[in-house]
Design an enzyme around this catalytic site. Structure first.
Site, PDB file in Angstrom:
ATOM      1  N   LYS A  15      19.353-106.594  -2.109  1.00  0.00           N
ATOM      2  CA  LYS A  15      20.085-107.050  -0.908  1.00  0.00           C
ATOM      3  C   LYS A  15      20.497-108.517  -1.082  1.00  0.00           C
ATOM      4  O   LYS A  15      21.518-108.949  -0.536  1.00  0.00           O
ATOM      5  CB  LYS A  15      19.248-106.833   0.351  1.00  0.00           C
TER       6      LYS A  15
ATOM      7  N   THR B 104      20.333-110.265   5.642  1.00  0.00           N
ATOM      8  CA  THR B 104      20.636-111.234   4.591  1.00  0.00           C
ATOM      9  C   THR B 104      22.135-111.451   4.421  1.00  0.00           C
ATOM     10  O   THR B 104      22.570-112.542   4.045  1.00  0.00           O
ATOM     11  CB  THR B 104      19.994-110.769   3.262  1.00  0.00           C
TER      12      THR B 104
END
Ligand SMILES: NC(=O)c1ccc[n+]([C@@H]2O[C@H](COP(=O)([O-])OP(=O)(O)OC[C@H]3O[C@@H](n4cnc5c(N)ncnc54)[C@H](O)[C@@H]3O)[C@@H](O)[C@H]2O)c1
Length: 329
Positions: free
Chosen positions: A188, A245
């Site tokens: 991620k 994120t």
């Protein structure tokens, strides 16, 4: 429990604080002498989150074996490239079968190993658990609600982590898909660099949504190829952490992408951050692992080229868009 936290940075400090707040006896290892001294005396240091204060009950030391001796729970929160050397140094002092929680997110440079593989190889007798999911240290320290996942092939060990860290405002789910959780937490960060860059170039919210979705698809392909379950990537350690994120401005990896779009050099960006941005190293490692295993990861490939091979980020986006269209998988 008698617990040790390895790494007195943003995340290690907050994890130590959480454990102490739930009544555990906590020792904190900080390898940097001046940072350790600041933590011990002022109960905060330059890597701590803003306004954070380490409870007085937490002992701080630079002596790794001493911190790890006779501990039932050991939490690792150092950058992923240092997990193996940290646990290797600690190993002679570790006896019995402690629960070892890896909170670091990344793939090991050189080997491409997941964090769970690194823990198991470094401490074969330990009960390894990976703690992941959407979590900004700042928000957890502020007592804001969050949900994480504790993944282990040892359900009892995952349960220990669930009860040690969990509370009214922090829900800890368990999982037995260690590979899926490790891959989600590592990859991620790479996708967030691409999304930061996309936003920095002003390419729009449709492009951002497309990158996040196609990023998730390539994360899933790698996880499945490594033996994980596709559905795990739709969970907290996959989609949950990916969305945080990619879109949260507290994300350092997103900040790296935004800075690249402004034309800043990678060394300048890293120096300015002052904290680890795991996606920078993981992009290269994941690109190599994917190539070795024959997994198609175009976004990761372009991020690695832009970060490490001097490819202009605009060209990387151009090449992503110029690929042949195909069925959505
Ligand atoms: N900050 C967050 O919100 C957050 C949340 C979840 C997971 N994580 C993960 O936790 C890990 C640590 O992140 P952080 O935010 O605390 O980073 P940080 O930069 O704030 O702290 C890094 C820590 O690692 C130590 N360290 C530096 N060099 C080292 C070395 N050579 N050997 C051993 N230790 C060394 C530092 O002294 C410090 O204690 C990363 O893998 C990150 O992805 C962070």
């Amino acid at each position: 429990m008698r617990a040790a936290v390895l790494g007195g940075g943003a995340w290690g400090g907050v994890l130590a604080w959480l454990l102490a707040g739930r009544g555990h006896e906590v020792a904190l290892w900080e390898p940097d002498g001046s940072a350790a001294e600041a933590l011990a005396r002022q109960r905060t240091n330059a890597r701590s989150v803003a306004g954070f204060r380490l409870p007085d009950a937490i002992a701080v030391s630079t002596d790794l074996p001493a911190v790890c001796r006779d501990r039932e729970l050991i939490v690792v929160a150092v950058p992923s490239q240092f997990v193996r050397v940290t646990l290797g140094t600690a190993a002679p002092a570790i006896t019995g079968a402690p629960v070892v929680v890896c909170a670091s997110k990344g793939l090991e440079p050189g080997t491409g190993a997941t964090m769970a593989e690194v823990v198991t190889a470094s401490l074969p007798g330990a009960r390894a658990v990976v703690l992941s999911g959407p979590s900004f240290a700042q928000e957890i320290a502020a007592g804001l609600p969050a949900a994480l996942v504790a993944a282990s092939t040892d359900a009892g060990a995952a349960g220990v982590v669930q009860s040690c860290f969990g509370g009214e405002r922090l829900r800890i789910y368990t999982s037995d898909d260690v590979v899926g959780v490790c891959v989600g937490g590592a990859l991620k960060n790479v996708i967030a660099i691409a999304v930061g860059c996309c936003d920095g170039f002003g390419l729009g919210e449709s492009a951002r949504a497309a990158l996040i979705t196609r990023g998730l698809a390539e994360m899933g392909r790698l996880a499945v190829r490594l033996g994980g379950q596709a559905l795990t990537l739709a969970g907290l350690a996959g989609l949950g952490d990916l969305v945080l994120t990619c879109t949260g401005d507290l994300s350092r990896n997103r900040q790296v992408g935004l800075a690249l779009a402004r034309g800043e050099s990678l060394p300048a960006v890293i120096a300015k951050l002052g904290h680890v941005a795991e996606g920078v190293g993981t992009a290269l490692t994941a690109r190599d692992v994917a190539k070795r295993l024959g997994v198609d990861m175009p976004i990761t490939r372009e991020v690695a080229a832009a970060l490490h091979e001097g490819k202009p980020a605009r060209d990387a986006f151009h090449d992503l868009l110029a690929r042949d269209v195909r069925p959505e998988r």
